[in-house]
Write a protein that holds these residues in place. Sequence first.
Motif, PDB file in Angstrom:
ATOM      1  N   MET A   1       0.856  -1.189   0.000  1.00  0.00           N
ATOM      2  CA  MET A   1       0.000   0.000   0.000  1.00  0.00           C
ATOM      3  C   MET A   1       0.889   1.236   0.000  1.00  0.00           C
ATOM      4  N   HIS A   2       0.801   2.033  -1.066  1.00  0.00           N
ATOM      5  CA  HIS A   2       1.591   3.245  -1.162  1.00  0.00           C
ATOM      6  C   HIS A   2       0.816   4.425  -0.599  1.00  0.00           C
ATOM      7  N   ARG A   3       1.488   5.240   0.146  1.00  0.00           N
ATOM      8  CA  ARG A   3       0.828   6.412   0.704  1.00  0.00           C
ATOM      9  C   ARG A   3       0.667   7.478  -0.371  1.00  0.00           C
ATOM     10  N   ILE A   4      -0.227   8.391  -0.119  1.00  0.00           N
ATOM     11  CA  ILE A   4      -0.416   9.544  -0.992  1.00  0.00           C
ATOM     12  C   ILE A   4       0.547  10.630  -0.522  1.00  0.00           C
ATOM     13  N   PRO A   5       1.376  11.184  -1.403  1.00  0.00           N
ATOM     14  CA  PRO A   5       2.361  12.181  -0.971  1.00  0.00           C
ATOM     15  C   PRO A   5       1.710  13.347  -0.224  1.00  0.00           C
ATOM     16  N   GLU A   6       2.375  13.819   0.807  1.00  0.00           N
ATOM     17  CA  GLU A   6       1.828  14.873   1.655  1.00  0.00           C
ATOM     18  C   GLU A   6       1.518  16.150   0.879  1.00  0.00           C
ATOM     19  N   GLU A   7       2.327  16.444  -0.147  1.00  0.00           N
ATOM     20  CA  GLU A   7       2.131  17.703  -0.865  1.00  0.00           C
ATOM     21  C   GLU A   7       0.977  17.647  -1.863  1.00  0.00           C
ATOM     22  N   ILE A   8       0.294  16.511  -1.964  1.00  0.00           N
ATOM     23  CA  ILE A   8      -0.865  16.374  -2.851  1.00  0.00           C
ATOM     24  C   ILE A   8      -2.120  16.850  -2.127  1.00  0.00           C
ATOM     25  N   ASP A   9      -2.855  17.760  -2.740  1.00  0.00           N
ATOM     26  CA  ASP A   9      -4.181  18.137  -2.267  1.00  0.00           C
ATOM     27  C   ASP A   9      -5.214  17.341  -3.053  1.00  0.00           C
ATOM     28  N   THR A  10      -6.259  16.917  -2.373  1.00  0.00           N
ATOM     29  CA  THR A  10      -7.259  16.078  -3.026  1.00  0.00           C
ATOM     30  C   THR A  10      -8.459  16.896  -3.480  1.00  0.00           C
ATOM     31  N   PRO A  11      -9.133  16.411  -4.532  1.00  0.00           N
ATOM     32  CA  PRO A  11      -8.792  15.248  -5.349  1.00  0.00           C
ATOM     33  C   PRO A  11      -7.695  15.570  -6.354  1.00  0.00           C
ATOM     34  N   ASP A  12      -6.880  14.585  -6.669  1.00  0.00           N
ATOM     35  CA  ASP A  12      -5.808  14.762  -7.639  1.00  0.00           C
ATOM     36  C   ASP A  12      -5.534  13.405  -8.288  1.00  0.00           C
ATOM     37  N   VAL A  13      -5.123  13.452  -9.542  1.00  0.00           N
ATOM     38  CA  VAL A  13      -4.829  12.224 -10.282  1.00  0.00           C
ATOM     39  C   VAL A  13      -3.370  11.840 -10.065  1.00  0.00           C
ATOM     40  N   LEU A  14      -3.150  10.604  -9.631  1.00  0.00           N
ATOM     41  CA  LEU A  14      -1.811  10.072  -9.395  1.00  0.00           C
ATOM     42  C   LEU A  14      -1.492   9.018 -10.450  1.00  0.00           C
ATOM     43  N   ILE A  15      -0.295   9.078 -11.005  1.00  0.00           N
ATOM     44  CA  ILE A  15       0.181   8.044 -11.920  1.00  0.00           C
ATOM     45  C   ILE A  15       1.428   7.428 -11.314  1.00  0.00           C
ATOM     46  N   ASP A  16       1.362   6.125 -11.073  1.00  0.00           N
ATOM     47  CA  ASP A  16       2.500   5.393 -10.530  1.00  0.00           C
ATOM     48  C   ASP A  16       3.469   5.108 -11.675  1.00  0.00           C
ATOM     49  N   ARG A  17       4.616   5.755 -11.654  1.00  0.00           N
ATOM     50  CA  ARG A  17       5.567   5.671 -12.762  1.00  0.00           C
ATOM     51  C   ARG A  17       6.037   4.239 -12.994  1.00  0.00           C
ATOM     52  N   ASP A  18       6.300   3.489 -11.939  1.00  0.00           N
ATOM     53  CA  ASP A  18       6.794   2.125 -12.098  1.00  0.00           C
ATOM     54  C   ASP A  18       5.757   1.233 -12.769  1.00  0.00           C
ATOM     55  N   VAL A  19       4.506   1.330 -12.334  1.00  0.00           N
ATOM     56  CA  VAL A  19       3.454   0.494 -12.916  1.00  0.00           C
ATOM     57  C   VAL A  19       3.198   0.911 -14.360  1.00  0.00           C
ATOM     58  N   LEU A  20       3.184   2.204 -14.623  1.00  0.00           N
ATOM     59  CA  LEU A  20       2.998   2.700 -15.982  1.00  0.00           C
ATOM     60  C   LEU A  20       4.057   2.124 -16.917  1.00  0.00           C
TER      61      LEU A  20
END
Length: 366
Positions: free
Chosen positions: A1-20
């Motif tokens: 389970m990866h955390r959501i970076p602290e500097e992200i305000d929600t809602p926001d779209v996250l793209i996991d670079r490794d999985v991509l």
Amino acid sequence: MHRIPEEIDTPDVLIDRDVLERNIERMAATLRGRGLRLRPHVKTHKVPEIAALQLAAGAAGLTVATLGEAEVFAAHGADDLFVAYPLWVGPRQAERLRRLSATARISVGTDSAEAAAALGEQLGDAAGDIAVLVEIDSGHHRSGVHPDAAADVARAAARAGLHVEGVFTFPGHSYAPGMPVEAAAQEQQGLDRAAGQLEAAGFEVPRRSGGSTPSALLTDSTAATEVRPGVYVFGDAQQLELGRCALEDVALTVASTVVSRHEGGHGVPRRVVLDAGSKVLGSDRPAWATGCGRLMDHPDARITALSEHHATVVWPEDTALPALGERLRVIPNHVCLTMNLVDDVAVVRGGELLERWTVAARGRNS
């Protein structure tokens, strides 16, 4: 389970670079091993950086839905673009096609003699610079002609001065439970029949283009020469329900926050409300889907309703409700809609923010 970076305000779209990157490399390698060219549909992501990764992995070119998308990706260096759509071209569109063909190899779709004639007339002396693929209906029953009519459209295109390069189809009925195998078989039959019709009419058919994300890995290289999946780069809740990807293959999620919490009772369900509604998740929900999206780290929870800025999530009785302020990752039902709703996305790795990418082709719908 990866955390959501602290500097992200929600809602926001996250793209996991490794999985991509893993998704891109895997599809490219698999299709290469089966003798099929990959021409990914970039309407899914609309991001030049992702297209560059796809091309670096060996994609033969890019597929787009509109001239506007073609212009964006051509401006970022793409030199082989297929507008997989039955275009009706007027003077302004013809001028845009002429400009595009000066910097990139352009092919377009058509599914009628009338549209082919109009395209040739509007392009004039530049008609021979644009390649045409005849769209056939292989079972989705949207656009496209019956395979037996493909040669008639090709002859009209040739009379209009256009270069006929092949046939294409979209097996969109693969987006339903139990349908990918059948849709891929119908795709093969349709492409085979249409290509045979063109060859009998004296045309060479170097391109036979098919494939959707649910059916791409089922496409037969004896019938197709290339496939055009799009969603595979990210995965989404539809692909999860269809069994065409696993949770670990999902590269895009929407970071959200629990803003309301209710234990339920007296016939009212246990639920939380998230701050990610239809204006970031999109509102697409097929009749067969079990919800309006999924939660990445809570697969048994169900998003039962979306409004513009709310997602109502019914929680399993045997699991503690998340706390107010807790941040959760949502998997949209149809990721293509999400990418057309945001200006930029956060690229993350291991819970850390790497950079932001602009959704450069957002809104380029014509």
